[in-house]
Design a protein around this motif. Structure first.
Motif, short mmCIF file in Angstrom:
data_model
loop_
_atom_site.label_atom_id
_atom_site.label_comp_id
_atom_site.label_asym_id
_atom_site.label_seq_id
_atom_site.Cartn_x
_atom_site.Cartn_y
_atom_site.Cartn_z
N VAL A 164 -22.71 -7.93 -1.44
CA VAL A 164 -23.93 -8.70 -1.57
C VAL A 164 -25.02 -8.08 -0.70
O VAL A 164 -24.76 -7.61 0.41
CB VAL A 164 -23.72 -10.18 -1.19
N LYS A 165 -26.23 -8.07 -1.23
CA LYS A 165 -27.39 -7.60 -0.47
C LYS A 165 -28.57 -8.50 -0.79
O LYS A 165 -28.89 -8.74 -1.94
CB LYS A 165 -27.74 -6.16 -0.83
N GLN A 166 -29.21 -9.00 0.26
CA GLN A 166 -30.38 -9.84 0.10
C GLN A 166 -31.64 -8.99 0.13
O GLN A 166 -31.76 -8.06 0.93
CB GLN A 166 -30.45 -10.89 1.21
N TRP A 167 -32.57 -9.29 -0.78
CA TRP A 167 -33.88 -8.67 -0.77
C TRP A 167 -34.86 -9.65 -0.15
O TRP A 167 -34.94 -10.81 -0.56
CB TRP A 167 -34.33 -8.31 -2.18
N ILE A 168 -35.59 -9.20 0.87
CA ILE A 168 -36.58 -10.06 1.51
C ILE A 168 -37.85 -10.02 0.65
O ILE A 168 -38.55 -9.01 0.60
CB ILE A 168 -36.89 -9.59 2.95
N SER A 169 -38.11 -11.12 -0.05
CA SER A 169 -39.23 -11.17 -0.98
C SER A 169 -40.51 -11.63 -0.28
O SER A 169 -40.46 -12.35 0.72
CB SER A 169 -38.90 -12.10 -2.15
N LYS A 170 -41.64 -11.22 -0.85
CA LYS A 170 -42.93 -11.60 -0.29
C LYS A 170 -43.39 -12.96 -0.79
O LYS A 170 -44.27 -13.58 -0.19
CB LYS A 170 -43.97 -10.53 -0.61
N ASP A 171 -42.82 -13.42 -1.89
CA ASP A 171 -43.17 -14.74 -2.39
C ASP A 171 -42.17 -15.77 -1.86
O ASP A 171 -41.48 -15.53 -0.87
CB ASP A 171 -43.22 -14.75 -3.93
N ASP A 172 -42.06 -16.93 -2.51
CA ASP A 172 -41.20 -18.00 -2.01
C ASP A 172 -39.77 -17.92 -2.52
O ASP A 172 -38.95 -18.80 -2.22
CB ASP A 172 -41.79 -19.36 -2.42
N SER A 173 -39.43 -16.91 -3.28
CA SER A 173 -38.12 -16.84 -3.90
C SER A 173 -37.05 -16.30 -2.96
O SER A 173 -37.34 -15.59 -1.99
CB SER A 173 -38.18 -15.97 -5.16
N ILE A 174 -35.80 -16.66 -3.27
CA ILE A 174 -34.63 -16.07 -2.63
C ILE A 174 -34.02 -15.10 -3.63
O ILE A 174 -33.81 -15.45 -4.79
CB ILE A 174 -33.62 -17.17 -2.24
N ASP A 175 -33.72 -13.88 -3.18
CA ASP A 175 -33.39 -12.80 -4.10
C ASP A 175 -32.14 -12.07 -3.58
O ASP A 175 -32.15 -11.54 -2.47
CB ASP A 175 -34.58 -11.84 -4.19
N PHE A 176 -31.06 -12.04 -4.40
CA PHE A 176 -29.81 -11.40 -4.00
C PHE A 176 -29.29 -10.47 -5.10
O PHE A 176 -29.39 -10.80 -6.29
CB PHE A 176 -28.72 -12.43 -3.71
N ASP A 177 -28.73 -9.36 -4.69
CA ASP A 177 -27.94 -8.49 -5.57
C ASP A 177 -26.46 -8.69 -5.25
O ASP A 177 -26.08 -8.70 -4.07
CB ASP A 177 -28.28 -7.01 -5.35
N TYR A 178 -25.63 -8.81 -6.29
CA TYR A 178 -24.20 -9.03 -6.10
C TYR A 178 -23.37 -8.09 -6.96
O TYR A 178 -23.78 -7.70 -8.06
CB TYR A 178 -23.80 -10.45 -6.52
N ALA A 179 -22.18 -7.78 -6.46
CA ALA A 179 -21.08 -7.27 -7.28
C ALA A 179 -19.95 -8.28 -7.12
O ALA A 179 -19.48 -8.49 -5.99
CB ALA A 179 -20.64 -5.89 -6.83
N VAL A 180 -19.54 -8.92 -8.21
CA VAL A 180 -18.53 -9.98 -8.13
C VAL A 180 -17.35 -9.66 -9.04
O VAL A 180 -17.51 -9.00 -10.08
CB VAL A 180 -19.11 -11.36 -8.50
N LEU A 181 -16.19 -10.13 -8.65
CA LEU A 181 -14.99 -10.00 -9.47
C LEU A 181 -14.68 -11.34 -10.12
O LEU A 181 -14.56 -12.35 -9.44
CB LEU A 181 -13.79 -9.56 -8.62
#
Length: 242
Positions: A164-181
């Motif tokens: 998992v990696k979180q992207w720090i966004s400039k707007d109000d959103s929460i943004d994550f990249d995942y690799a899941v099994l």
């Protein structure tokens, strides 16, 4: 009287409704499926199968029961996705649920450094407190994938977040990249899915993903949640603004 309780007799159906319970709360990140009960199985001659179920939802952290739902799902023989009708009664005040979500949201937004982690939970089944929020969003996000992939006889549950990696966004959103099994039932195959999850409280969750396994080529989809209470929208709405 239950004909089946969380039973592998109807694996696709049970896991499908575990995702429906999450999908019914597309604007919330703190409510999860808890227990299911198959009330009635009704073959419809020449057409398909109809199921009547009852299931509960709970707060992911406190495990407090927050609602009970009654559902009718109708699988047509020539249609892969079912017709679904769900009605829920909530035991927890909805304002309180929204406040819980806001606290959950602020906890993530307060991070000055992005959340980055691997193998959640670990080989002993443990989840470090620092990764609990990322795990919760992964469960909700993966529910969209499992909803689309589940059939009457084939189901899934998320086994692990590989990365998992979180992207720090400039707007109000929460943004994550995942690799899941994802664990496929009853084949026992493990499916690797990469997904992007974007969420703002009181807005539908947005999910973009592609999955692959040893026996199939990668498949890619854009999925977006609908208004709370619209199960069909989980299947039909596409995230055109990704």
């Amino acid at each position: 009287m239950c004909l089946a309780k969380n039973n592998k007799q109807f694996p696709g159906l049970i896991y499908l409704f575990s995702q429906t319970a999450t999908g019914q709360n597309t604007e919330r990140a703190s409510i999860f499926f808890s227990r299911s009960c198959l009330l009635l199985f009704q073959p419809v001659l020449g057409t398909g199968h109809k199921y009547y179920l009852q299931f509960t939802t709970e707060d992911y952290k406190t495990r407090e029961n927050v609602g009970t739902c009654l559902a009718i799902v109708f699988y047509l023989k020539r249609k892969p996705t079912p017709t679904v009708n769900i009605k829920c009664t909530y035991t927890k005040d909805q304002k309180e649920v929204q406040e819980d979500d806001h606290r959950f949201y602020q906890k993530i937004r307060q991070h000055t450094k992005p959340i980055i982690g691997s193998y959640i939970p670990d080989s002993y089944g443990n989840i470090e407190p620092a990764f609990e929020s990322a795990w919760a969003l992964a469960v909700v996000g993966s529910s969209y994938i499992m909803w689309e992939k589940s059939t009457e006889n084939l189901g899934y549950f998320m086994a692990q977040v590989k990365h998992v990696k979180q992207w720090i966004s400039k707007d109000d959103s929460i943004d994550f990249d995942y690799a899941v099994l994802l664990h496929e039932i009853p084949t026992q195959e493990m499916i690797l899915c990469h997904m992007r999850v974007i969420w703002i409280p009181n807005h539908p969750l947005k999910v973009k993903y592609f999955c692959s396994s040893e026996n199939q080529s990668a498949e890619s989809e854009d999925v977006s949640g609908m208004e709370s209470g619209s199960a069909d929208g989980i299947l039909n709405e596409r995230a055109a603004n990704f």
